[in-house]
Each structure stands twice: as structure tokens, then as C-alpha cells.
Write a protein that holds these residues in place. Structure first.
Motif, mmCIF file in Angstrom:
data_model
loop_
_atom_site.group_PDB
_atom_site.id
_atom_site.type_symbol
_atom_site.label_atom_id
_atom_site.label_comp_id
_atom_site.label_asym_id
_atom_site.label_seq_id
_atom_site.Cartn_x
_atom_site.Cartn_y
_atom_site.Cartn_z
ATOM 1 N N LEU A 35 -4.933 16.977 13.284
ATOM 2 C CA LEU A 35 -3.618 17.398 12.801
ATOM 3 C C LEU A 35 -3.200 18.683 13.491
ATOM 4 O O LEU A 35 -4.004 19.617 13.617
ATOM 5 C CB LEU A 35 -3.636 17.643 11.283
ATOM 6 C CG LEU A 35 -4.193 16.584 10.351
ATOM 7 C CD1 LEU A 35 -5.651 16.892 10.046
ATOM 8 C CD2 LEU A 35 -3.394 16.568 9.060
ATOM 9 N N ALA B 238 1.593 19.202 10.823
ATOM 10 C CA ALA B 238 1.017 18.141 9.990
ATOM 11 C C ALA B 238 0.254 18.725 8.814
ATOM 12 O O ALA B 238 0.269 18.166 7.712
ATOM 13 C CB ALA B 238 0.093 17.261 10.837
ATOM 14 N N TRP C 27 -4.952 22.231 17.016
ATOM 15 C CA TRP C 27 -5.237 20.958 16.352
ATOM 16 C C TRP C 27 -6.548 21.055 15.590
ATOM 17 O O TRP C 27 -7.542 21.557 16.104
ATOM 18 C CB TRP C 27 -5.310 19.821 17.371
ATOM 19 C CG TRP C 27 -3.961 19.435 17.913
ATOM 20 C CD1 TRP C 27 -3.219 20.134 18.819
ATOM 21 C CD2 TRP C 27 -3.209 18.281 17.567
ATOM 22 N NE1 TRP C 27 -2.039 19.493 19.068
ATOM 23 C CE2 TRP C 27 -1.996 18.345 18.317
ATOM 24 C CE3 TRP C 27 -3.422 17.198 16.718
ATOM 25 C CZ2 TRP C 27 -1.019 17.352 18.226
ATOM 26 C CZ3 TRP C 27 -2.446 16.218 16.630
ATOM 27 C CH2 TRP C 27 -1.263 16.293 17.367
ATOM 28 N N LEU D 10 -0.021 13.814 13.923
ATOM 29 C CA LEU D 10 -1.354 13.431 13.450
ATOM 30 C C LEU D 10 -1.885 12.301 14.322
ATOM 31 O O LEU D 10 -1.142 11.394 14.708
ATOM 32 C CB LEU D 10 -1.299 13.002 11.981
ATOM 33 C CG LEU D 10 -2.583 12.508 11.315
ATOM 34 C CD1 LEU D 10 -2.594 12.888 9.839
ATOM 35 C CD2 LEU D 10 -2.724 10.970 11.451
#
Length: 322
Positions: A242, A246, A274, A298
């Protein structure tokens, strides 16, 4: 009933000052003509209420007059537990009862406490349902609440998932309002179960009472049932990546389950921001819909079949929009 309404008129005028007949009628959910008769009855009983004529007129009490007739009825005392939920109280058939109880409580307070209570209600509001959701309108909810309160056994026709209808004899133990939806905790064939009230299509009072189990705690039951429901609903785990956006969306799309998983993730975001973590998801097709809501923010890494199912759906969408 009329005596209770007369007292409500008196307390409204005592607490709020001058009110028009229309305002009183709206507050008490009666006709203006009924308000006229009630005010006449109060005057005949010696209450110093008088009317100001004209467009800006209304009824009010002589300055300094206060009643001490503020004793709560049993129903009113019970309804105070729903004081922060006027919509729910109305659904349960306690709307006017709650209003009367609040009026009596307000009238009985010393002036300094009364001012503080008014200040709180002016500055804080409790709105239970989530966004885009209202409290369900359920015509049989007040009947169900009455059966719960008086310990009466009922027979219901219930629509289960998949639109399969079943008949059940229930000992209703409690009602729960969760995010705008009503649920019934009831004992059926010796087992405590949960039923969504909106799926109860028919309800029949069997004319008999049951003995409420002494060890049943509604709050504990709901807490334990909710935990088990979450585990059943989110029975799979996906390994995902993510980005920062996200991670912001996780609580909105996956609720408390996703938010808890995010808090408990023991990894750190990589140099591009991420984060790789395990995320609880529903089994089957619901997981595909849930994860597609994140768009390109995602990426599913595992399990392979879920990753492939998402890729297939994305290819279909690309072809459709291409």
C-alpha cells in the motif's frame, strides 16, 4: 394520557418561556385545537398561564411561577437511557415519552445546572449512523421492543441469507443498534443467536412468557458475537503493498478490522513510501470488490489466485474503457 400532556405543556412553558399554540402542538404531536383545550384546562386548574394576542403572541406563565410536579414515570425513567438517541427512541415507540422525561428532568434542576445542561445540548450532537446510512425504519420494532421488555415469547418469519425464509420461536433477550441497523439477541432452541430486525417479516406474540436467563449479559454477548462475526467475515489474509494514500483509505474501506491490521503491522514503508503487510479480507468475490476500491494505490502479492482474479477483472475493465 391527558394528565401527562397537561404536565408537558406546563413544563414546556416553564422551561422555554413564551410559546405559540403551533409550537406546542408540534412539540407534543397533537392538533392546535387540542393545545387550546389543554391551556384552558390548566387555567381552570389555577395555573397562571396567559396568552399574548397578535402575530408575535403566544402562551406563557406569570413571571416567577414554577411547578414542582416533576416526578418521572416508570416509562420516562427507562427512556432516559436513550437520551442521546432521539431517532432510536422514536423507532422504539418512546419518542414522546423521552421528550416528557427530559422536560421533567430539566425543570427539576437548579438554575445553574439547567443552564449547563442546555449549553451541552446546544454544542454537542450525537449522530449514530455512518455516512450515507440512516437508521432503518422498521414498523415492527416497537412490538419487538415490547416483547423484549416484558419477556414474551414470539414466533417470527425470518429471511436468511439467500432469501430462504424460516419460522423460528424466539425468547427475545435484547435489542442492539449498530451503525443504524437494529439487531435482536434471542434464545432459540437453547442457543443464543443474533437476528437482523429488518429481515423479520412476520411477528406473532405467542401469549406466553419465558424466564430470562440470569447469567445473560447483553453487552458482553454483543461484544463476543461481534468479535466472532468479524473473524468469520474476514477469514482470509492477503499480503498487499500500500502507498500512503491507500493507508489513509484502509479504515474507510475495511473499517475497524483493516484499521487494526494497519496499526499492528510491524514493517516500515520502503524508500518509495510503500508498505508491505497482511490485510484481512472476505473470502471469494467480496474481496475482489473491496480491494478494487483502492485502485492503483494497492497491489496484492499473495495469495496467487486472488492476485490473478484482480488482474483478470482489471483487464476486463481496461478493455471496456479502452
Amino acid at each position: 394520557m391527558r394528565a401527562s400532556r397537561l404536565l408537558s405543556v406546563l413544563l414546556l412553558l416553564q422551561n422555554r418561556g413564551r410559546m405559540t399554540a403551533e409550537e406546542l402542538a408540534t412539540e407534543l404531536e397533537v392538533s392546535v385545537r387540542t393545545v387550546y383545550r389543554d391551556v384552558e384546562a390548566l387555567s381552570a386548574a389555577g395555573v397562571p398561564v396567559y396568552a399574548d394576542r397578535g402575530r408575535t403572541g403566544g402562551y406563557q406563565l406569570i413571571d416567577g411561577y414554577r411547578t414542582r410536579l416533576t416526578g418521572l414515570t416508570e416509562e420516562e425513567a427507562q427512556s432516559l437511557s436513550l437520551a442521546g438517541l432521539p431517532g432510536a427512541a422514536s423507532e422504539l415507540g418512546l419518542g414522546t415519552v423521552l421528550a416528557a422525561a427530559q422536560l421533567k428532568l430539566h425543570a427539576a434542576m437548579p438554575a445553574e445546572l439547567r443552564a449547563g445542561a442546555s449549553k451541552i445540548s446546544e454544542r454537542f450532537c450525537l449522530d449514530v449512523p455512518g455516512w450515507h446510512r440512516g437508521i432503518e425504519s422498521l414498523p415492527r420494532l416497537s412490538e419487538l421492543a415490547d416483547a423484549v421488555w416484558h419477556g414474551r415469547r414470539i414466533k417470527v418469519r425470518y429471511e436468511r441469507w439467500g432469501q430462504r425464509k424460516v419460522d423460528r420461536v424466539l425468547d427475545p433477550l435484547g435489542l442492539i443498534l449498530k451503525a443504524g441497523n437494529w439487531y435482536l439477541a434471542a434464545r432459540c432452541d437453547g442457543t443464543d443467536r443474533t437476528y437482523r430486525v429488518s429481515r423479520i417479516e412476520e411477528l406473532e406474540d405467542l401469549g406466553e412468557t419465558f424466564e430470562r436467563p440470569s447469567d445473560f449479559d447483553l453487552a458482553r454477548y454483543w461484544r463476543e458475537w461481534s468479535e466472532q462475526f468479524e473473524k468469520r467475515m474476514y477469514s482470509r489474509v492477503a499480503v498487499v503493498r500500500l502507498n500512503e494514500f491507500a493507508r489513509i483509505l484502509v479504515p474507510f474501506h475495511l473499517g475497524a478490522v483493516g484499521a487494526r491490521a494497519l496499526r499492528e503491522a510491524d514493517a516500515e514503508p520502503d524508500e518509495n513510501g510503500w508498505l508491505t503487510m497482511e490485510l484481512p479480507v472476505e473470502p471469494g468475490e467480496p474481496a475482489v470488490g473491496e480491494l478494487l476500491r483502492f485502485g492503483g494505490n494497492l497491489e496484492v502479492l499473495e495469495p496467487p489466485e486472488l492476485r490473478e482474479r484482480l488482474a483478470e477483472e482489471i483487464r476486463k475493465m481496461g478493455a471496456r474503457y479502452g
